[in-house]
Design a protein around this motif. Sequence first.
Motif, short mmCIF file in Angstrom:
data_model
loop_
_atom_site.label_atom_id
_atom_site.label_comp_id
_atom_site.label_asym_id
_atom_site.label_seq_id
_atom_site.Cartn_x
_atom_site.Cartn_y
_atom_site.Cartn_z
N HIS A 490 0.62 -1.18 0.16
CA HIS A 490 -0.16 0.06 0.18
C HIS A 490 0.88 1.57 -0.03
O HIS A 490 2.21 0.93 -0.20
N LEU A 491 0.38 2.06 -0.17
CA LEU A 491 0.99 3.67 -0.51
C LEU A 491 0.14 4.52 0.92
O LEU A 491 -0.95 4.38 1.29
N SER A 492 1.34 5.47 1.85
CA SER A 492 1.01 6.08 3.15
C SER A 492 0.29 6.78 2.30
O SER A 492 -0.05 6.96 1.02
N ASN A 493 -0.75 7.49 3.41
CA ASN A 493 -1.57 8.45 3.06
C ASN A 493 -1.62 9.57 2.42
O ASN A 493 -1.96 10.27 1.25
N ARG A 494 0.25 9.97 2.64
CA ARG A 494 0.69 11.44 2.09
C ARG A 494 0.84 10.82 0.55
O ARG A 494 0.97 11.59 -0.23
N GLU A 495 1.32 9.25 0.45
CA GLU A 495 1.97 8.98 -1.07
C GLU A 495 1.13 9.22 -2.36
O GLU A 495 0.62 9.45 -3.32
N ALA A 496 -0.05 8.29 -1.50
CA ALA A 496 -1.44 8.35 -1.80
C ALA A 496 -1.86 9.86 -2.44
O ALA A 496 -2.46 10.04 -3.81
N ARG A 497 -1.66 10.97 -1.19
CA ARG A 497 -1.90 12.07 -1.85
C ARG A 497 -1.15 12.87 -3.17
O ARG A 497 -2.03 13.54 -4.36
N ARG A 498 -0.38 12.43 -3.28
CA ARG A 498 0.51 12.34 -4.30
C ARG A 498 0.20 12.27 -5.63
O ARG A 498 0.58 12.75 -6.90
N VAL A 499 -0.50 11.07 -5.56
CA VAL A 499 -0.88 9.96 -7.32
C VAL A 499 -1.61 10.78 -7.30
O VAL A 499 -1.80 11.40 -8.57
N ILE A 500 -2.46 11.61 -6.33
CA ILE A 500 -3.82 11.68 -7.37
C ILE A 500 -3.43 13.45 -8.00
O ILE A 500 -4.34 13.89 -8.75
N CYS A 501 -2.76 14.33 -7.10
CA CYS A 501 -2.25 15.32 -7.31
C CYS A 501 -1.57 15.46 -8.38
O CYS A 501 -2.16 16.23 -9.57
N ASP A 502 -0.82 14.59 -8.69
CA ASP A 502 0.19 14.72 -10.63
C ASP A 502 -0.68 14.26 -10.82
O ASP A 502 -0.58 14.43 -12.32
N TYR A 503 -2.11 13.72 -11.25
CA TYR A 503 -3.36 12.99 -12.38
C TYR A 503 -4.57 14.41 -12.21
O TYR A 503 -5.57 14.49 -13.08
N GLY A 504 -3.91 15.72 -10.85
CA GLY A 504 -4.28 16.98 -11.56
C GLY A 504 -5.49 16.81 -10.70
O GLY A 504 -7.12 17.42 -10.32
N ILE A 505 -6.17 15.55 -9.30
CA ILE A 505 -6.85 16.01 -8.74
C ILE A 505 -6.81 17.09 -7.84
O ILE A 505 -5.54 16.34 -6.77
N ASN A 506 -7.64 17.57 -7.68
CA ASN A 506 -7.03 18.61 -5.98
C ASN A 506 -7.62 17.87 -5.28
O ASN A 506 -8.65 16.86 -4.74
N THR A 507 -6.97 18.50 -3.76
CA THR A 507 -7.01 17.49 -2.89
C THR A 507 -6.96 18.22 -1.31
O THR A 507 -6.47 20.22 -1.48
N ILE A 508 -7.54 18.63 -0.68
CA ILE A 508 -7.46 20.17 0.55
C ILE A 508 -6.60 19.27 0.96
O ILE A 508 -4.95 17.80 1.19
N GLU A 509 -5.19 20.67 1.23
CA GLU A 509 -4.20 21.18 1.95
C GLU A 509 -4.08 20.25 3.58
O GLU A 509 -5.13 19.93 4.55
N THR A 510 -3.44 18.85 3.82
CA THR A 510 -2.80 17.90 4.54
C THR A 510 -2.13 17.83 5.41
O THR A 510 -0.71 18.62 4.64
N VAL A 511 -1.79 18.51 6.84
CA VAL A 511 -0.23 18.18 7.22
C VAL A 511 -0.42 17.50 7.92
O VAL A 511 -1.29 16.62 8.94
N TYR A 512 0.87 16.71 7.70
CA TYR A 512 0.70 15.31 8.45
C TYR A 512 1.63 15.21 10.06
O TYR A 512 3.06 16.19 9.95
N CYS A 513 1.23 14.91 11.38
CA CYS A 513 1.91 14.96 12.37
C CYS A 513 2.46 13.56 13.16
O CYS A 513 1.12 12.43 12.77
N ASP A 514 3.14 13.07 13.69
CA ASP A 514 3.68 11.98 14.44
C ASP A 514 2.87 12.27 15.74
O ASP A 514 2.46 11.08 15.55
N ASP A 515 2.42 12.76 16.30
CA ASP A 515 2.23 13.14 17.88
C ASP A 515 0.91 13.92 17.71
O ASP A 515 0.83 14.79 16.89
N VAL A 516 0.21 14.18 19.06
CA VAL A 516 -0.22 14.99 19.52
C VAL A 516 0.18 16.24 19.43
O VAL A 516 -0.30 17.31 19.28
#
Length: 915
Positions: A490-516
Motif C-alpha cells: 500500500h501507499l502511505s496517505n501522503r503518497e496516495a495524495r501525491r498520486v492523485i495530485c499528479d493526475y490533477g485531482i484537487n485535494t484538501i491541504e493536509t499536514v501530517y503529524c507524528d504525535d499530539v
Amino acid sequence: MSTRYLESLFNPESIAVIGASERADNLGGMVLRNLLGGGYPGRLVVVNQSDYENVHGVPCVRKVSKLDFSPDLAIICTPPDTVPKMIRKLGECGVRTAIVMTGGMSRTHSKTGQPLMYSVRDAARETGIRVLGPNTIGLMVPARHLNATYAHMGAIPGRVAFVGQSGTIASSVLDWAFARGVGFSYFLTLGDGMDIDHDDLIDYLAQDTQTRAILLHIENIPNPRRFMSAVRVASRTKPVIAVKSGRVPESEWFTHALPAGIKRSDPVYDAMLQRAGVLRVDGLGQMFDALETLTRMRPLRRESLAIMANGVGPGVLAVDRLADLGGELAELSEDTVRELGELLPPYWTRKNPIDLNYDATPELYGKAIKILAKDPNVANVLVMYAPTLIEDSLQIADSVVQASKGTRLNIFTCWLGQSTVMDSREEFYRAGLPSFFNPEKAVMAFMQHVRHQRIQRLLTETPESFTDHFADRANTRKLVARALRDGRRHLSNREARRVICDYGINTIETVYCDDVEEVLEVFAVERRPIDVTVIHEDVCYPFLDLSPTQRRYKGTVKKLNSEQVIIDSCRFLMDEYREHFPKSGFLGFAVQRSYQHVGGIEFSVGITRDEVFGPLVVCGAAGAQINIMTDRQIALPPLNMVLARELLRRTYMYKLLKEHSLKPEEDIRAVSETLVTLSQIVIDIPEIKGLEISPLLFNEQGAVAVNIAIDLDEHPVKPIIQPYPRELEEWLVLPKSGRRVIIRPVLAEDEPAHRLFHEHQSPESIRYRFFQYRKHFSREDVAQMVQIDYDREMVFIANAPREDGEGEETLGTVRTWTDADNLRCEFAVMVDDRMKGEGLGVALMQKMIDYCRARGTMEMIGNVLPDNRPMLQLAEHLGFEIKYNPEEEVMDLRLVLNEPQKDWQKERLGKGGHL
C-alpha cells in the motif's frame, strides 16, 4: 476466440453418432432418432462396440478406426471415462468437430485428480478438433434440417440464434418459442464449454446473414475479455439479449473471490453486458417480450409513450408500470386533443392515457391512431383492448392493423385476456405488430427497447476530450515502483495524495503529524479550527470494511478549536483505533484546516480489481448516514466523459446532486472528470490494485478529495477492454512541408476532426475510398469509424497542429478489420488531398503492416478501384500481389505477413474462406 471449423459444426456433410443403440433410453439413440426425424440430408454412421449391422437403419461399425471416411462431425454419447480417449482418437483421424453430450464430467475425476472435462479440453487442444460440450443438449440448425440434440421437440426455422448453457433451460425455451411462433437460425447449448465458448459462437453468428438477433443464457463467462470483444462486434449489427442466472450468492454456480468494496458479483456482469451493448433481461419471459419489440418495431425516434384503451383501468395500469420503469408519457398536442375531442365523449380526460370508452368501435380505434400519427410529439403508441359484449376483438384488431400501415408510428398492442383474444393476437403476429397479454408486460417490453437503444447509443457516443492520454506520469510510476521494491502493498496517505495530485485531482491541504504535540503546533500557527484524522496501516488500504455487527468506527474529529479539545480528541481517536484495529501499526495524524471551504453531497469514488474482470471503476454515496453499498455503481475502464456521466447517472447521489447542488452541471462535470481520471490512473499504472477517495466533496474549483487510500499488486489483472495503446504513437516530419505529424491510434474524441477530414476530401478521393460518391458524413457515420475495439480493429491517424493554431487536424488515416482467427485483415487508407507527394500514405501503410505482422496476422487484403492509380502504385511499392477481380470489377490486393503454421490455417487461407 476462433471460428475455426465451426462451419463443419453448423453445416456438416457427414455425422458419426458414437454410442447410439436402439434402446429407448439410450442417449445416442435419441439423438439419432432426432437426426432422422428432422430429415438430415447428409451421410450418417453409428459407432458402437456391440456387433450391430445398423441402428435405426443407419450403418454401424464397432470402432472409429473402422470408418471408411472422416466425418465432419462426431456426436459422442458414451460413458464419461471413455470420452477423453475418444476425442483424441477422433482428432487424430481428421474429424474436425465433436459434440460431447455425456454429462457428469465435471464431477468425474481422471487419474490425475482433475475433472474429466479438463482431459477432454487437453485432448482437443493437442489434436486440433473443436468440441462443443461436454454436457450439452446438442445443436439444431432448422433451415438445414439438422437436429443433433436429445430435445423433446424440434425448432422451427427462423432468424433468431439461441446460445445457452443449460440443457433443461434450453428445452423450456423450445416450448416457449414454439408457442409464440419464434423460429431459430441456430439453437444450441455450451454445457461445460471446454473448447467452443460464447465468444467463438458469437463471432460466427455476428457474420451470419440468416441471424437477425442473438439470445444468450449465461451462467458464467470464463474469459470476459474475449466475450466482451466478440459481443461488442455483434451488438453493433443485431440485437443481443441475455439472461444471466446466478444473480445472488446463493444461486451462483461458479464463485470467485469478490473484489474489495463490492458485495455481489452480479453488478459486475451488469456493467460488462451494458458496456458490450447487450440488453440484459431478468428471465426467459422478458427475453421473448424484448425480442418482440426489438425485432418488430422500428428504432425509436422518441422515448415517450402514448397509451389508448377502451377503458380507464388498463391505461392506469400501463401508466403505473411506465412510471416504475422510469419511462415517460407523450404530451399530446392541442390539435390532437381537439381532434380526439370531436370523437370522444365530452367528459374524457383530454390527456394521455386516452380512454376511448368501453363501447369503442373498430372505426374509432382506426381514427384515433391516424390522429396520433399527425402529432409530432407522439412516436410510440400502446393500443389496448379489453373484451366486451358490444364489439368484436378481431374486427378491432384488423382496424388497428390497417391503421398502422404506412404510418410512422411504432405501434404495439395489448389485448387483455386469453381465450377470446387469441385470434386477434395471431392477426397482430401475421402483421408484424408486437402483442402482449397484459399492460405490465407490454410496457416492460417497450422499456426494454428504450434501454437497448440507450445502450447502443453509448457504443457510438463520441465524447469531448478530457483525459490527457499523452501526459508523462514518471513521478507516480517511480513512487509506486519504490513502494513495491520496499515490499509494501500500500501507499502511505501522503503518497496516495501525491498520486492523485499528479493526475490533477484537487485535494484538501493536509499536514501530517507524528504525535499530539505536532498537532498542537499546527493549530498554534493560526489558532483556527482544525480537523484531525488518525492514520494507521489498515486505513491506507481502500474500501475499509467493518463487520455489520461492529460499532461504527470514528477516525476523524472535526472543528477542534482549543488545545485541550485537541488533546482529548486525539486521545479519543487513539482509543477508537486501538479498539477496532489492534494489530494495525500507528502512523500518525493528518490535520486539515476546517475553514477550507468544501462541502455538499459526499461521493465515494475509486478503483477496485476483480480477479476475473480486472479493474472496475466504482461510484456512489459516502457518509455515515448513507448505505454506501446500496448506492455503489460499477463501470469498466477505460472511461470517457460520456461513460463517466452514465456511471454517475445510475447512482442515487446523482439525483441529490441535480436537486440540491447550487451548481449541478459544474458538479456533475467535476465528478465525471474525476472518474475518467481514475480510469486513466489504473490504465497508466496497472500495479495500483485499488484506490478510494472518500469523501469527494466540492469547492469553487470543482471536486476535492478529502481522504485517499491506495493499495498495490505486483501481478495485476488487465482490463477486459483494451485501452488506448499509447506505445504505438510515432512522430515524423513530412519531407516537403516540414510539418511535424503524429501517427497514433484513433480515439473516440477524434470524431470532430475525423468528420472534417472526410468532408474536405475531393469527390474522387471519396469515391476511391468508399467506392461511391458521398457528400455528407453524419455524426453516427464517423462515430462508427472512431469508436473501435483495439482487440479487433486498428485505425492509425496522422494528426498535426492546424495552421491557424486552433487544435489539431487529421491529415490521413488507415484502418484494418481483423477476423476472429487473426488470419486476415482488410485495410482501407485515405490521405488528405493536400498531402500528395509527402509520403504520408506510405508511412501510414507501413505502420499498419508492421503492426499487423507483429500481432501474428497472416495476410492483409484489400480492394481498389481499377482507375485508382495512386493506390495501386503504393500497393506495388509495398509488395502487394495485385489481381483483377472480374466479378466485383475491382483489383484484389494481397500481402503475406506471416506464414501459416497449422493445417487449418493453410486450409482457410487456401480456400479464401469467409472471415
